[in-house]
Enzyme design. Structure first.
Site, mmCIF file in Angstrom:
data_model
loop_
_atom_site.group_PDB
_atom_site.id
_atom_site.type_symbol
_atom_site.label_atom_id
_atom_site.label_comp_id
_atom_site.label_asym_id
_atom_site.label_seq_id
_atom_site.Cartn_x
_atom_site.Cartn_y
_atom_site.Cartn_z
ATOM 1 N N HIS A 18 0.868 -1.194 0.000
ATOM 2 C CA HIS A 18 0.000 0.000 0.000
ATOM 3 C C HIS A 18 0.897 1.235 0.000
ATOM 4 O O HIS A 18 1.340 1.705 1.031
ATOM 5 C CB HIS A 18 -0.904 -0.033 1.237
ATOM 6 C CG HIS A 18 -1.915 1.075 1.294
ATOM 7 N ND1 HIS A 18 -3.138 0.940 1.915
ATOM 8 C CD2 HIS A 18 -1.895 2.359 0.826
ATOM 9 C CE1 HIS A 18 -3.828 2.065 1.826
ATOM 10 N NE2 HIS A 18 -3.083 2.958 1.169
ATOM 11 N N HIS A 198 -9.637 1.205 -1.129
ATOM 12 C CA HIS A 198 -9.559 1.800 0.205
ATOM 13 C C HIS A 198 -10.971 1.732 0.798
ATOM 14 O O HIS A 198 -11.935 2.178 0.162
ATOM 15 C CB HIS A 198 -9.153 3.266 0.129
ATOM 16 C CG HIS A 198 -7.692 3.507 -0.162
ATOM 17 N ND1 HIS A 198 -7.032 2.944 -1.208
ATOM 18 C CD2 HIS A 198 -6.779 4.282 0.496
ATOM 19 C CE1 HIS A 198 -5.765 3.353 -1.195
ATOM 20 N NE2 HIS A 198 -5.583 4.167 -0.170
ATOM 21 N N GLU A 201 -11.193 3.372 6.193
ATOM 22 C CA GLU A 201 -10.104 4.202 6.746
ATOM 23 C C GLU A 201 -10.787 5.257 7.608
ATOM 24 O O GLU A 201 -10.653 5.277 8.824
ATOM 25 C CB GLU A 201 -9.293 4.823 5.595
ATOM 26 C CG GLU A 201 -8.178 5.775 6.041
ATOM 27 C CD GLU A 201 -7.464 6.470 4.875
ATOM 28 O OE1 GLU A 201 -8.032 6.519 3.752
ATOM 29 O OE2 GLU A 201 -6.346 6.983 5.089
ATOM 30 N N ASP A 279 1.877 3.912 2.862
ATOM 31 C CA ASP A 279 0.836 4.780 2.297
ATOM 32 C C ASP A 279 1.437 5.954 1.511
ATOM 33 O O ASP A 279 1.576 5.859 0.288
ATOM 34 C CB ASP A 279 -0.108 5.265 3.407
ATOM 35 C CG ASP A 279 -1.503 5.630 2.902
ATOM 36 O OD1 ASP A 279 -1.787 5.431 1.716
ATOM 37 O OD2 ASP A 279 -2.322 6.112 3.715
HETATM 38 N N1 ADE Z 1 -4.595 8.847 -1.650
HETATM 39 C C1 ADE Z 1 -3.336 8.834 -1.185
HETATM 40 N N2 ADE Z 1 -3.314 8.396 0.081
HETATM 41 C C2 ADE Z 1 -4.578 8.112 0.435
HETATM 42 C C3 ADE Z 1 -5.205 7.606 1.604
HETATM 43 N N3 ADE Z 1 -4.527 7.300 2.707
HETATM 44 N N4 ADE Z 1 -6.555 7.464 1.588
HETATM 45 C C4 ADE Z 1 -7.258 7.763 0.503
HETATM 46 N N5 ADE Z 1 -6.713 8.230 -0.610
HETATM 47 C C5 ADE Z 1 -5.383 8.398 -0.664
HETATM 48 ZN ZN ZN Z 2 -3.715 4.827 0.630
#
Ligand code: ADE
Ligand code: ZN
Length: 340
Positions: A18, A198, A201, A279
């Site tokens: 990721h 995603h 989150e 990330d």
């Molecule tokens: N684009 C880049 N990083 C991200 C994240 N953590 N969540 C959603 N979109 C992203």
């Molecule tokens: Zn991400």
């Protein structure tokens, strides 16, 4: 944390699943690319850029992330960005990476799909080859845009299909549920792409259900919120769906208030294929080893937990089984040598 654990993490063979390449744009490179492409950026110095990296939620970060990527203009920029990231991960004993890019973040401002994908692909092949880092490329659809734009992006990708392993879904999660992209994910699946999204989150547990049931993803990016729903945890464990967890990102974007509250240990104890990833390392203050180190320190992870996390990185990857077995054997050899 003992010096022993620190040393163990540094040498441990790891996989990163990721990583947004645009989120590995270091401030120094931002200035270099801005200079050579004559692009204005709203910062006067590297210090000023770093000071701007204070976020209280995902959108704060995304606003700056999209501004930063404006400096990426030429195939060489995408090549250099990717090469820089690969050199960094190779120095940390990360052996395999599955990286995202955001084509619409570039095509929307007039940079062609081909420019981005070719620069990235050539660096993954050439620089990754030299450094011994294997890789897969995943293109993400921006969920704040409409599905028609995602479909057009899938069409743009057709001539470059051999360079791209999978499709994903990123950007502003709240208000943009996976269900918005059911059709384009169906098309991508028919075309043979691996699928990730995603989910969970910032968004609720329902978004994770939608990613699984409507998008039919092979892997969930983040997925932290599944811990609110024991039935879902049991299902994800049973179906062996890997979660790509990003501890320092979670801290910087206030998904957790403190690293000691991070659910990583509970995820491992629940039998989830939880993995550690960075990330957007340039924005969140650390690459793979920093993510492993800060999680291990805050949660008191054992050597066995760390071995499991590293194994999960390969087990959750899109590599072929014989390649996964080869990497797991490298971990076994490393552990045997470390203990001798
Ligand atoms: N684009 C880049 N990083 C991200 C994240 N953590 N969540 C959603 N979109 C992203
Ligand atoms: Zn991400």
């Amino acid at each position: 944390m003992s010096a022993n654990i620190e040393k163990f993490i540094i040498g441990l063979p790891k996989a990163e699943l990721h990583l947004h390449l645009e989120g590995s744009l270091e401030p120094e490179q931002m200035f270099e690319f801005a200079g050579r492409n004559k692009i204005d950026i709203p910062f006067k110095s590297i210090d000023e850029v770093k000071k701007a990296y204070e976020f209280s939620q995902l959108q704060d970060f995304l606003d700056i992330y999209y501004t930063g990527m404006n400096v990426l203009q030429t195939e060489q920029d995408f090549y250099d960005l990717t090469a820089n990231y690969l050199r960094k991960v190779a120095s940390e004993n990360t052996k395999h990476v599955e990286v995202f890019f955001d084509p619409q973040g570039h095509t929307e401002r007039g940079v062609e799909f081909k420019t981005a994908v070719t620069g990235i692909h050539n660096a993954l092949r050439e620089v990754g080859g030299e450094l011994g880092v294997t890789s897969k490329l995943i293109m993400c659809f921006l969920r704040h845009l409409d599905e028609a734009s995602a479909v057009a992006t899938l069409e743009d990708a057709a001539p470059f299909k051999h360079m791209i392993m999978g499709v994903g879904l990123d950007s502003s999660e709240l208000g943009h549920p996976p269900s918005k992209f059911e059709r384009v994910f169906g098309l991508a699946k028919e075309q043979g792409y691996k699928l990730v999204a995603h989910a969970g989150e910032e968004g609720p547990v329902e978004y994770i259900y939608e990613a699984l049931d409507l998008l039919r993803v092979d892997r969930i990016d983040h997925g932290n919120r599944c811990m609110d729903d024991p039935k879902l945890v049991a299902r994800i464990a049973e179906e062996k769906i890997a979660l790509t967890i990003c501890p320092l990102s979670n801290l910087k974007l206030c998904v957790v208030d403190d690293m000691s509250d991070h659910p990583m240990k509970k995820m491992l104890d629940a039998g989830l294929i939880a993995t550690i990833n960075s990330d957007d390392p340039s924005y969140f203050g650390g690459y793979m080893n920093d993510n492993y180190l800060s999680t291990a320190k805050a949660l008191g992870l054992s050597i066995d937990d760390l071995i499991q996390l590293a194994r999960n990185g390969f087990i959750g990857s899109f590599l072929e089984q014989d390649e996964i077995d080869g990497y797991l054997a490298q971990i076994d050899d490393y552990v045997a040598e470390f203990n001798s």
